[in-house]
Design a protein around this motif. Sequence first.
Motif, PDB file in Angstrom:
ATOM      1  N   HIS A  22      39.625  25.481  48.536  1.00 13.05           N
ATOM      2  CA  HIS A  22      39.237  26.763  47.944  1.00 13.05           C
ATOM      3  C   HIS A  22      39.237  27.879  48.994  1.00 13.05           C
ATOM      4  CE1 HIS A  22      36.910  29.706  45.660  1.00 13.05           C
ATOM      5  NE2 HIS A  22      36.154  29.824  46.748  1.00 13.05           N
ATOM      6  N   PHE A  23      38.586  27.650  50.124  1.00 14.67           N
ATOM      7  CA  PHE A  23      38.484  28.691  51.138  1.00 14.67           C
ATOM      8  C   PHE A  23      39.813  28.946  51.829  1.00 14.67           C
ATOM      9  CE2 PHE A  23      34.001  27.315  50.735  1.00 14.67           C
ATOM     10  CZ  PHE A  23      33.529  28.521  50.208  1.00 14.67           C
ATOM     11  N   ARG A  24      40.649  27.903  51.994  1.00 16.49           N
ATOM     12  CA  ARG A  24      41.984  28.093  52.548  1.00 16.49           C
ATOM     13  C   ARG A  24      42.810  28.983  51.611  1.00 16.49           C
ATOM     14  NH1 ARG A  24      43.075  23.234  53.000  1.00 16.49           N
ATOM     15  NH2 ARG A  24      42.335  22.961  55.120  1.00 16.49           N
ATOM     16  N   ALA A  25      42.702  28.726  50.333  1.00 16.13           N
ATOM     17  CA  ALA A  25      43.427  29.543  49.355  1.00 16.13           C
ATOM     18  C   ALA A  25      42.940  30.989  49.393  1.00 16.13           C
ATOM     19  CB  ALA A  25      43.260  28.962  47.949  1.00 16.13           C
ATOM     20  N   GLY A  26      41.630  31.192  49.503  1.00 14.38           N
ATOM     21  CA  GLY A  26      41.096  32.549  49.561  1.00 14.38           C
ATOM     22  C   GLY A  26      41.643  33.329  50.743  1.00 14.38           C
ATOM     23  N   ALA A  28      44.487  32.989  52.060  1.00 21.88           N
ATOM     24  CA  ALA A  28      45.891  33.307  51.805  1.00 21.88           C
ATOM     25  C   ALA A  28      46.031  34.603  51.012  1.00 21.88           C
ATOM     26  CB  ALA A  28      46.566  32.159  51.043  1.00 21.88           C
ATOM     27  N   PHE A  29      44.950  35.003  50.340  1.00 21.46           N
ATOM     28  CA  PHE A  29      44.982  36.200  49.492  1.00 21.46           C
ATOM     29  C   PHE A  29      44.265  37.399  50.092  1.00 21.46           C
ATOM     30  CE2 PHE A  29      45.063  32.559  46.503  1.00 21.46           C
ATOM     31  CZ  PHE A  29      46.336  32.751  46.007  1.00 21.46           C
ATOM     32  N   HIS A  30      43.355  37.148  51.046  1.00 22.31           N
ATOM     33  CA  HIS A  30      42.507  38.218  51.573  1.00 22.31           C
ATOM     34  C   HIS A  30      42.522  38.270  53.086  1.00 22.31           C
ATOM     35  CE1 HIS A  30      40.548  37.274  47.626  1.00 22.31           C
ATOM     36  NE2 HIS A  30      40.785  38.554  47.522  1.00 22.31           N
ATOM     37  N   THR A  31      42.301  39.478  53.593  1.00 19.97           N
ATOM     38  CA  THR A  31      42.025  39.708  55.000  1.00 19.97           C
ATOM     39  C   THR A  31      40.864  40.682  55.044  1.00 19.97           C
ATOM     40  OG1 THR A  31      43.003  40.255  57.150  1.00 19.97           O
ATOM     41  CG2 THR A  31      43.704  41.603  55.253  1.00 19.97           C
ATOM     42  N   ASP A  32      40.398  41.019  56.232  1.00 23.67           N
ATOM     43  CA  ASP A  32      39.283  41.962  56.288  1.00 23.67           C
ATOM     44  C   ASP A  32      39.587  43.113  57.232  1.00 23.67           C
ATOM     45  OD1 ASP A  32      38.745  41.044  58.884  1.00 23.67           O
ATOM     46  OD2 ASP A  32      37.018  39.876  58.281  1.00 23.67           O
ATOM     47  N   VAL A  33      38.709  44.105  57.211  1.00 25.52           N
ATOM     48  CA  VAL A  33      38.883  45.313  58.003  1.00 25.52           C
ATOM     49  C   VAL A  33      39.013  44.986  59.487  1.00 25.52           C
ATOM     50  CG1 VAL A  33      37.652  47.388  58.764  1.00 25.52           C
ATOM     51  CG2 VAL A  33      37.796  46.857  56.332  1.00 25.52           C
ATOM     52  N   SER A  34      38.161  44.123  60.004  1.00 26.42           N
ATOM     53  CA  SER A  34      38.192  43.801  61.431  1.00 26.42           C
ATOM     54  C   SER A  34      39.518  43.190  61.848  1.00 26.42           C
ATOM     55  CB  SER A  34      37.049  42.846  61.788  1.00 26.42           C
ATOM     56  OG  SER A  34      35.812  43.476  61.622  1.00 26.42           O
ATOM     57  N   ASP A  35      40.046  42.285  61.040  1.00 29.23           N
ATOM     58  CA  ASP A  35      41.322  41.655  61.380  1.00 29.23           C
ATOM     59  C   ASP A  35      42.477  42.649  61.304  1.00 29.23           C
ATOM     60  OD1 ASP A  35      40.049  39.261  61.882  1.00 29.23           O
ATOM     61  OD2 ASP A  35      40.584  38.357  59.963  1.00 29.23           O
ATOM     62  N   VAL A  36      42.471  43.514  60.298  1.00 27.52           N
ATOM     63  CA  VAL A  36      43.522  44.537  60.194  1.00 27.52           C
ATOM     64  C   VAL A  36      43.431  45.486  61.385  1.00 27.52           C
ATOM     65  CG1 VAL A  36      44.362  46.515  58.851  1.00 27.52           C
ATOM     66  CG2 VAL A  36      43.777  44.369  57.696  1.00 27.52           C
ATOM     67  N   ALA A  37      42.221  45.934  61.711  1.00 23.70           N
ATOM     68  CA  ALA A  37      42.042  46.848  62.846  1.00 23.70           C
ATOM     69  C   ALA A  37      42.530  46.210  64.142  1.00 23.70           C
ATOM     70  CB  ALA A  37      40.579  47.259  62.961  1.00 23.70           C
ATOM     71  N   ALA A  38      42.203  44.941  64.356  1.00 23.54           N
ATOM     72  CA  ALA A  38      42.639  44.247  65.571  1.00 23.54           C
ATOM     73  C   ALA A  38      44.157  44.138  65.634  1.00 23.54           C
ATOM     74  CB  ALA A  38      42.003  42.856  65.642  1.00 23.54           C
ATOM     75  N   GLY A 114      55.242  39.353  49.537  1.00 21.85           N
ATOM     76  CA  GLY A 114      54.106  38.616  50.064  1.00 21.85           C
ATOM     77  C   GLY A 114      52.996  39.637  50.291  1.00 21.85           C
ATOM     78  N   VAL A 115      51.805  39.346  49.798  1.00 20.81           N
ATOM     79  CA  VAL A 115      50.763  40.372  49.831  1.00 20.81           C
ATOM     80  C   VAL A 115      49.377  39.779  50.022  1.00 20.81           C
ATOM     81  CG1 VAL A 115      50.547  40.418  47.311  1.00 20.81           C
ATOM     82  CG2 VAL A 115      49.922  42.447  48.614  1.00 20.81           C
ATOM     83  N   LYS A 116      48.529  40.535  50.727  1.00 16.49           N
ATOM     84  CA  LYS A 116      47.108  40.228  50.863  1.00 16.49           C
ATOM     85  C   LYS A 116      46.329  41.503  50.551  1.00 16.49           C
ATOM     86  CE  LYS A 116      46.945  36.569  54.326  1.00 16.49           C
ATOM     87  NZ  LYS A 116      46.076  36.047  55.369  1.00 16.49           N
ATOM     88  N   GLU A 117      45.091  41.324  50.140  1.00 16.23           N
ATOM     89  CA  GLU A 117      44.192  42.443  49.895  1.00 16.23           C
ATOM     90  C   GLU A 117      43.202  42.533  51.066  1.00 16.23           C
ATOM     91  OE1 GLU A 117      40.833  43.831  46.606  1.00 16.23           O
ATOM     92  OE2 GLU A 117      41.718  41.837  46.482  1.00 16.23           O
ATOM     93  N   MET A 118      42.974  43.768  51.561  1.00 14.20           N
ATOM     94  CA  MET A 118      41.997  43.968  52.624  1.00 14.20           C
ATOM     95  C   MET A 118      40.619  44.168  52.006  1.00 14.20           C
ATOM     96  SD  MET A 118      41.813  46.776  55.714  1.00 14.20           S
ATOM     97  CE  MET A 118      41.121  48.127  54.736  1.00 14.20           C
ATOM     98  N   LEU A 119      39.746  43.192  52.206  1.00 18.89           N
ATOM     99  CA  LEU A 119      38.388  43.278  51.678  1.00 18.89           C
ATOM    100  C   LEU A 119      37.622  44.411  52.361  1.00 18.89           C
ATOM    101  CD1 LEU A 119      37.491  39.480  51.630  1.00 18.89           C
ATOM    102  CD2 LEU A 119      38.302  40.893  49.742  1.00 18.89           C
ATOM    103  N   GLY A 120      36.826  45.119  51.597  1.00 19.23           N
ATOM    104  CA  GLY A 120      36.029  46.213  52.139  1.00 19.23           C
ATOM    105  C   GLY A 120      36.673  47.567  51.981  1.00 19.23           C
TER     106      GLY A 120
END
Length: 157
Positions: A22-26, A28-38, A114-120
Amino acid sequence: MTTTVNPVLRVAPAAPAEAAAHFRAGLAFHTDVSDVAAALAAGGDPGFVLVDSRSTEAWDQGHIPGALHLPAALVPEQAERLLDRSVPVVTYCWGPGCNGAARAALALAELGYGVKEMLGGFEYWVREGLAFETWQGRERRAPDPLTAPVDAGDCGC
């Protein structure tokens, strides 16, 4: 004797293998602000295109430097002209109370990206004290200590 189960454990946790899937799949669909900023701060090609899926009025109020403005409603007619299908896309909107990034991500996935959503979203970008652009230039606000601990570059995750 009656045993009372607290609300957290009323439904037992999933088996570890199920939880991992479940968490591995999540992720694959999401990233977060900190990871995008980095990724953006590392310099060079981050390996993805960041797409702001909000309206023009919202974009003008502020957006992440380097983001491409593509409102969710315009994805079907403009994505092919603006995006390369071989490059992953990360979408964002206002924040947790907005589903524009999810709608844009769905439209892009249906078009073969291929797409991910940035949480936050943009809200948490600003709350973490990261620079943003408006039609007047670059701005930065003090980090919100509830979202960006003092002297921390990310959520500590």
